[in-house]
Design a protein around this motif. Structure first.
Motif, PDB file in Angstrom:
ATOM      1  N   VAL A   1       0.792   7.733   9.972  1.00 38.64           N
ATOM      2  CA  VAL A   1       0.182   7.567  11.295  1.00 38.64           C
ATOM      3  C   VAL A   1       1.153   7.985  12.391  1.00 38.64           C
ATOM      4  CG1 VAL A   1      -0.611   5.840  12.963  1.00 38.64           C
ATOM      5  CG2 VAL A   1      -1.494   5.811  10.632  1.00 38.64           C
TER       6      VAL A   1
ATOM      7  N   TRP B   1       4.254   8.619  21.365  1.00 41.20           N
ATOM      8  CA  TRP B   1       4.481   9.244  20.065  1.00 41.20           C
ATOM      9  C   TRP B   1       4.584  10.760  20.135  1.00 41.20           C
ATOM     10  CZ3 TRP B   1       0.979   5.923  16.366  1.00 41.20           C
ATOM     11  CH2 TRP B   1       1.653   4.727  16.099  1.00 41.20           C
TER      12      TRP B   1
ATOM     13  N   THR C   1       1.651  11.971  12.074  1.00 43.92           N
ATOM     14  CA  THR C   1       0.485  12.859  12.107  1.00 43.92           C
ATOM     15  C   THR C   1      -0.485  12.499  13.219  1.00 43.92           C
ATOM     16  OG1 THR C   1      -0.764  11.525  10.513  1.00 43.92           O
ATOM     17  CG2 THR C   1       0.637  13.275   9.622  1.00 43.92           C
ATOM     18  N   PHE C   2      -0.124  11.540  14.051  1.00 45.33           N
ATOM     19  CA  PHE C   2      -1.010  11.108  15.129  1.00 45.33           C
ATOM     20  C   PHE C   2      -1.247  12.256  16.096  1.00 45.33           C
ATOM     21  CE2 PHE C   2      -1.716   9.112  19.305  1.00 45.33           C
ATOM     22  CZ  PHE C   2      -2.822   8.342  18.997  1.00 45.33           C
TER      23      PHE C   2
ATOM     24  N   LEU D   1       1.390   4.554   4.810  1.00 38.51           N
ATOM     25  CA  LEU D   1       0.346   4.751   5.814  1.00 38.51           C
ATOM     26  C   LEU D   1       0.908   4.703   7.234  1.00 38.51           C
ATOM     27  CD1 LEU D   1      -2.656   2.734   4.324  1.00 38.51           C
ATOM     28  CD2 LEU D   1      -2.317   5.210   4.370  1.00 38.51           C
ATOM     29  N   GLY D   2       1.804   3.764   7.501  1.00 41.50           N
ATOM     30  CA  GLY D   2       2.410   3.671   8.828  1.00 41.50           C
ATOM     31  C   GLY D   2       3.212   4.909   9.178  1.00 41.50           C
TER      32      GLY D   2
END
Length: 155
Positions: A133, A74, A136-137, A129-130
Motif C-alpha cells: 500500500v 506518500w 503502490t498507492f 500488504l502494508g
C-alpha cells in the motif's frame, strides 16, 4: 514449631510430564529478542511522536487529514520510508511481544506451535500488504472514471 526458610520453586511438581518443554530456545536468540524490544521501543517512540506531530500539529492539524493529505505525504519518499519503518518496527515489536506471551503461557508444544504459526502468518500478511500500500498507492490511477477521482487529479 520450626520455621522453614526453604522457598519452593514456582509450579514445582504441578506440571504433568506431557506438558513439559523438551526443546529450549537458544539463549542468544532470546537475548537478541530482549535487546530488540528495548531498542525498537525507543525508535518507535521517536517515529510515532514524529508521525503524530506532523499529522496533528503542523499546518491545519487534524482538520487537514484527508485522502489528499495522505496522497501528498506518500508522494514524498521520505514519508514512505518513515511510515514503512514505523509499520515494520511496530509489527516486529508486537509480534515478538506476543511470541513471548505464547511461550510463557502455552504449555503444550502443539498449542504453542499452532499459535505462533498463526501469529507469524498474520504478521507477514500485514507487513506485506502494508508495504504494498505504501509503495503502490496512486491517488490518481490511469483510466479511472473522472467522477471517482479526487478533485486534485487531472481528468
Amino acid at each position: 514449631m520450626a520455621v522453614s526458610t526453604e522457598i519452593q520453586a514456582p509450579r514445582s511438581g504441578r506440571i504433568a510430564p506431557e506438558y513439559t518443554r523438551h526443546g529450549r530456545s537458544k539463549g542468544n536468540f532470546e537475548m537478541g529478542a530482549w535487546l530488540f524490544m528495548r531498542l525498537s521501543g525507543v525508535v518507535l517512540v521517536v517515529l510515532i511522536f514524529g508521525h503524530l506531530f506532523v499529522n496533528l500539529m503542523v499546518g491545519e492539524g487534524v482538520h487537514a487529514i484527508d485522502f489528499g493529505f495522505v496522497a501528498g505525504k506518500w508522494a514524498d519518499p521520505f514519508w514512505q520510508v518513515w511510515d514503512l519503518s514505523m509499520l515494520w518496527l511496530a509489527m516486529l515489536h508486537g509480534t515478538n511481544g506476543v511470541r513471548t506471551i505464547i511461550n510463557d503461557y502455552a504449555e503444550k508444544d502443539g498449542t504453542r506451535i499452532t499459535l505462533k504459526t498463526i501469529l507469524y502468518v498474520a504478521s507477514a500478511v500485514i507487513v506485506v500488504l502494508g508495504t504494498l500500500v505504501i509503495f503502490t498507492f496512486d491517488p490518481c490511477p490511469a483510466g479511472a472514471a473522472a467522477e471517482l477521482l479526487p478533485s486534485f487529479c487531472q481528468a
